[in-house]
Each structure stands twice: as C-alpha cells, then as structure tokens.
Scaffold this motif. Structure first.
Motif, PDB file in Angstrom:
ATOM      1  N   UNK A 174       0.826  -1.217   0.000  1.00 16.48           N
ATOM      2  CA  UNK A 174       0.000   0.000   0.000  1.00 16.48           C
ATOM      3  C   UNK A 174       0.858   1.262   0.000  1.00 16.48           C
ATOM      4  N   UNK A 175       1.958   1.236   0.726  1.00 19.39           N
ATOM      5  CA  UNK A 175       2.804   2.434   0.806  1.00 19.39           C
ATOM      6  C   UNK A 175       3.504   2.725  -0.521  1.00 19.39           C
ATOM      7  N   UNK A 176       3.468   1.781  -1.429  1.00 21.67           N
ATOM      8  CA  UNK A 176       4.149   1.942  -2.717  1.00 21.67           C
ATOM      9  C   UNK A 176       3.187   2.323  -3.842  1.00 21.67           C
ATOM     10  N   UNK A 177       1.947   2.624  -3.494  1.00 16.97           N
ATOM     11  CA  UNK A 177       0.943   2.934  -4.516  1.00 16.97           C
ATOM     12  C   UNK A 177       0.214   4.223  -4.164  1.00 16.97           C
ATOM     13  N   UNK A 178       0.090   5.093  -5.160  1.00 10.40           N
ATOM     14  CA  UNK A 178      -0.780   6.258  -5.042  1.00 10.40           C
ATOM     15  C   UNK A 178      -1.884   6.116  -6.088  1.00 10.40           C
ATOM     16  N   UNK A 179      -2.825   7.005  -6.063  1.00  7.58           N
ATOM     17  CA  UNK A 179      -3.925   6.908  -7.033  1.00  7.58           C
ATOM     18  C   UNK A 179      -4.312   8.290  -7.524  1.00  7.58           C
ATOM     19  N   UNK A 180      -4.943   8.310  -8.690  1.00  7.98           N
ATOM     20  CA  UNK A 180      -5.439   9.564  -9.251  1.00  7.98           C
ATOM     21  C   UNK A 180      -6.670   9.260 -10.098  1.00  7.98           C
ATOM     22  N   UNK A 181      -7.508  10.251 -10.270  1.00  3.93           N
ATOM     23  CA  UNK A 181      -8.698  10.104 -11.100  1.00  3.93           C
ATOM     24  C   UNK A 181      -8.438  10.751 -12.446  1.00  3.93           C
ATOM     25  N   UNK A 182      -8.705   9.995 -13.517  1.00  4.60           N
ATOM     26  CA  UNK A 182      -8.532  10.529 -14.868  1.00  4.60           C
ATOM     27  C   UNK A 182      -9.862  10.471 -15.590  1.00  4.60           C
ATOM     28  N   UNK A 183     -10.013  11.339 -16.590  1.00  3.62           N
ATOM     29  CA  UNK A 183     -11.227  11.381 -17.388  1.00  3.62           C
ATOM     30  C   UNK A 183     -10.896  10.979 -18.807  1.00  3.62           C
ATOM     31  N   UNK A 184     -11.608   9.997 -19.343  1.00  6.42           N
ATOM     32  CA  UNK A 184     -11.337   9.554 -20.712  1.00  6.42           C
ATOM     33  C   UNK A 184     -12.131  10.381 -21.711  1.00  6.42           C
ATOM     34  N   UNK A 185     -12.073   9.973 -22.982  1.00  8.25           N
ATOM     35  CA  UNK A 185     -12.703  10.760 -24.044  1.00  8.25           C
ATOM     36  C   UNK A 185     -14.213  10.887 -23.879  1.00  8.25           C
ATOM     37  N   UNK A 186     -14.818   9.921 -23.191  1.00 17.01           N
ATOM     38  CA  UNK A 186     -16.266   9.977 -22.994  1.00 17.01           C
ATOM     39  C   UNK A 186     -16.639  10.674 -21.692  1.00 17.01           C
ATOM     40  N   UNK A 187     -15.669  11.377 -21.107  1.00 12.74           N
ATOM     41  CA  UNK A 187     -15.827  12.138 -19.866  1.00 12.74           C
ATOM     42  C   UNK A 187     -16.130  11.242 -18.664  1.00 12.74           C
ATOM     43  N   UNK A 188     -15.868   9.955 -18.814  1.00 12.19           N
ATOM     44  CA  UNK A 188     -16.066   9.036 -17.696  1.00 12.19           C
ATOM     45  C   UNK A 188     -14.828   9.030 -16.815  1.00 12.19           C
ATOM     46  N   UNK A 189     -15.022   9.195 -15.519  1.00  7.01           N
ATOM     47  CA  UNK A 189     -13.899   9.220 -14.596  1.00  7.01           C
ATOM     48  C   UNK A 189     -13.486   7.796 -14.209  1.00  7.01           C
ATOM     49  N   UNK A 190     -12.175   7.583 -14.147  1.00  7.04           N
ATOM     50  CA  UNK A 190     -11.662   6.278 -13.754  1.00  7.04           C
ATOM     51  C   UNK A 190     -10.529   6.452 -12.756  1.00  7.04           C
ATOM     52  N   UNK A 191     -10.444   5.522 -11.825  1.00 11.13           N
ATOM     53  CA  UNK A 191      -9.398   5.551 -10.821  1.00 11.13           C
ATOM     54  C   UNK A 191      -8.186   4.788 -11.342  1.00 11.13           C
ATOM     55  N   UNK A 192      -7.052   5.468 -11.396  1.00 13.08           N
ATOM     56  CA  UNK A 192      -5.808   4.871 -11.874  1.00 13.08           C
ATOM     57  C   UNK A 192      -4.828   4.777 -10.707  1.00 13.08           C
ATOM     58  N   UNK A 193      -4.236   3.610 -10.545  1.00 12.57           N
ATOM     59  CA  UNK A 193      -3.265   3.397  -9.475  1.00 12.57           C
ATOM     60  C   UNK A 193      -1.853   3.571 -10.032  1.00 12.57           C
ATOM     61  N   UNK A 194      -1.019   4.285  -9.285  1.00 16.40           N
ATOM     62  CA  UNK A 194       0.333   4.617  -9.748  1.00 16.40           C
ATOM     63  C   UNK A 194       1.355   3.979  -8.814  1.00 16.40           C
ATOM     64  N   UNK A 195       2.082   2.956  -9.267  1.00 16.43           N
ATOM     65  CA  UNK A 195       3.102   2.328  -8.426  1.00 16.43           C
ATOM     66  C   UNK A 195       4.352   3.206  -8.328  1.00 16.43           C
ATOM     67  N   UNK A 196       5.056   3.117  -7.208  1.00 10.20           N
ATOM     68  CA  UNK A 196       6.311   3.854  -7.104  1.00 10.20           C
ATOM     69  C   UNK A 196       7.408   3.122  -7.882  1.00 10.20           C
ATOM     70  N   UNK A 197       8.624   3.670  -7.869  1.00  7.31           N
ATOM     71  CA  UNK A 197       9.709   3.123  -8.684  1.00  7.31           C
ATOM     72  C   UNK A 197      10.035   1.680  -8.316  1.00  7.31           C
ATOM     73  N   UNK A 198       9.970   1.372  -7.027  1.00  9.66           N
ATOM     74  CA  UNK A 198      10.311   0.016  -6.590  1.00  9.66           C
ATOM     75  C   UNK A 198       9.249  -0.972  -7.055  1.00  9.66           C
ATOM     76  N   UNK A 199       7.985  -0.640  -6.851  1.00 10.22           N
ATOM     77  CA  UNK A 199       6.918  -1.549  -7.280  1.00 10.22           C
ATOM     78  C   UNK A 199       6.914  -1.709  -8.802  1.00 10.22           C
TER      79      UNK A 199
END
Length: 327
Positions: free
Chosen positions: A29-54
């Motif tokens: 868990x400490x190696x992952x952050x998250x962000x919300x992105x919007x695709x072309x259809x304006x639908x929001x999706x949660x994207x998980x971002x691993x750190x360099x080690x993960x």
C-alpha cells in the motif's frame, strides 16, 4: 526449460540491488498512489500509480511470469509485441456484416480469483520452480482492492490471458458458424459474410462467459451493434472500405492534413493548435503519421505526393523528446 526458484531469478535480474524480502513480504500500500482521470467519454476512472520500486517488481513479474502465460494468439491482438490494432481490424476486411461490443469495466471485473487461475493455468510454462509458494504474494502485488488495476504494467498482459477459456470457446463457436472473431482488450468484433448468425451472439457470448466462471463481467449494451457494408464500417478507430481496404477514419485524416498544412505554411499556428512547443508539435504530427503508416500506407503515399517525400519522411522519423534527451 530449466526452472529456478523465484528468488534466484529475482537476484539474477537485479544483482542484489532490489530487496527480495521486500518483494516477498513488504507493505504494498505504501508503494501505490492513485489519481482520477477522465477519458474521451468524460467518464472518470481511478488509476493506481506504483512507485519506482513496485514498478521494478512488476517488470520482473512480467518478464518471468505473465509474459509466459498462454493466450489465444489467433484472436487476441492487444498488448502484444509483433502485432497491433490494425492487424485485428484487417482480419475482418473480407466480411460484409459486423457485430461489435465491449466488456463493461473490463479490468475491474478481473478479480483476484481470476488472476490466480491465470497463473495456475500457465504455471508449467513459466521458468519459476516454486510458484506455489509465492502465488498469493504475486496476486497481491498485481491487484488492488480485489481486482486488476488500471495503471499497473502487469495489468495488460494479465487481461490478455484472463479470458483464455472464453476466447477459446468463442473462437470455436465462431469457427463452427463461419464467423471471424477478434478481441482487442475489452473490445470484441465478430464478422461474417451472412448477417443472420450475428443475431444469436448476444446470448452466445453471455452463455460462454457464464460457463467459464466470469460472474462479474457484462457486455455494454449501449455499445453493442450490428452493421453492414454499404454504410461506414468503423472498428477500433479505423474504417473498412467497401473494397476491403482498411484506412484511417476521416476525422483523423482531417486532423493530419490540417497539422501538415500548418507545418508547411504557418508553424506558429501549428504550435497554437497543438498547444505545445516546437518539439511537442513535431512529435504530435510524427505520432499521427506513424499511426497512418501502420494502418494505410497508400494514404501516406498520397501525403508524400501532396506535401513532399522529405517533409513526410522527416516527420515520421522525428525523435521523441525522451530520445532527444538520451542523445
């Protein structure tokens, strides 16, 4: 193939610069952050971002586990070296009628149980000798909140192999019915010379999904359609012409030619349109032209005749910003 323990493979890859103990037991868990992105259809999706080690752990798992897992290469064209989306569309070029649908929330519907089944199904094909000892940990490293996450480098390869039983069964069904089936990630295309067999596909697809244990997967009814030649056949962003030629959608062609006109005649306006600097604008145009080159080389030849061979070929071989920095 000589199988080896996971730790031996890990240490050989990273030469003790990464900690196998952390790989095997560390807090994810400490190696992952998250962000919300919007695709072309304006639908929001949660994207998980691993750190360099993960990210390094994921690279290792792709190399020694997930890239070995079986897929149906005759029908699956997503996230694979040596093929691309154009190849998926070209398989349908001789058909007259087309059924298209997609799987709703595709990655979210691939659960930890499905991921575990994928690994067990292809375990013998991997170079890992002690997979059973680490399978729970591997599943933990590549899933979030009980499902396959957007943003992990392992997710595309897993999504290719996850549907293997479905792909095999649907491919067999389509072969029996003289249909052509391809899948590009969550996008499913089935085509035929006859229209009638396509009307049974809604039920057939649901039955095959259910039979192979994918309870959370559903097809997007709003994107399910049947179309026929005589009207515009658009598949995965490309167009199949009545003569079977695969080409770019007219919107993309218009975009390319607008950018090329500005590149030749008014580069300040080009920068304004792309909202980028010189390098960024050239890279945008280069990306479009390289895409055109993979889809329809006859269209690219037309652009060469209109704007000049030197202009087009220089842009095609335009280095990316990252490559320029490396140089």
């Amino acid at each position: 193939m000589t199988k080896k323990p996971l730790q031996i493979l890990f240490d050989a890859m990273y030469h003790n610069k990464q900690d196998f103990a952390d790989f095997a037991t560390g807090d994810i868990i400490r190696r992952v952050s998250s962000k919300t992105v919007t695709n072309d259809s304006t639908k929001e999706r949660l994207v998980f971002v691993p750190d360099k080690v993960l990210k390094k752990y994921h690279s290792f798992l792709n190399l020694f586990v997930f890239n070995y897992l079986p897929i149906n290469e005759d029908v699956v064209f997503s996230y694979r070296k040596g093929t691309n989306v154009t190849a998926a569309v070209r398989k349908h070029r001789n058909s007259k009628h087309f059924y298209q649908t997609d799987i709703s929330n595709f990655f979210d519907s691939i659960t930890v149980d499905i991921v575990r089944r994928c690994i067990l199904r292809g375990e013998e094909q991997t170079p890992v000798s002690d997979m059973g000892e680490f399978i729970d940990r591997i599943v933990e490293l590549v899933t979030m909140e009980g499902k396959l996450p957007l943003g992990f480098a392992t997710s595309p390869a897993i999504s290719n192999t996850a549907l293997l039983p479905f792909d095999d069964s649907l491919a067999a069904y389509c072969s029996h019915k003289n249909l052509v089936y391809t899948r590009y990630s969550d996008d499913i295309t089935i085509s035929s010379s006859e229209k009638e067999p396509l009307f049974a596909l809604d039920d057939a697809l649901r039955d095959i999904l259910s039979a192979h244990g994918f309870p959370n997967m559903q097809f997007n009814e709003h994107k399910t359609k049947i179309s026929s030649t005589g009207r515009k056949i658009k598949i995965l962003g490309m167009v199949i012409l009545p003569n079977g030629q695969v080409t770019l959608d007219s919107k993309i062609k218009n975009r390319i030619e607008t950018l090329l006109h500005l590149y030749v005649n008014n580069q300040s306006a080009l920068f304004d349109l792309t909202k980028s600097d010189l390098d960024g604008s050239y890279e945008t145009l280069s990306g479009f032209l390289n895409y055109a080159n993979t889809v329809d080389q006859s269209y690219l030849d037309k652009l060469r005749r209109k704007y000049g061979v030197t202009v087009i070929d220089t842009l095609i071989h335009q280095p990316k910003k990252s490559e320029s920095r490396k140089g």
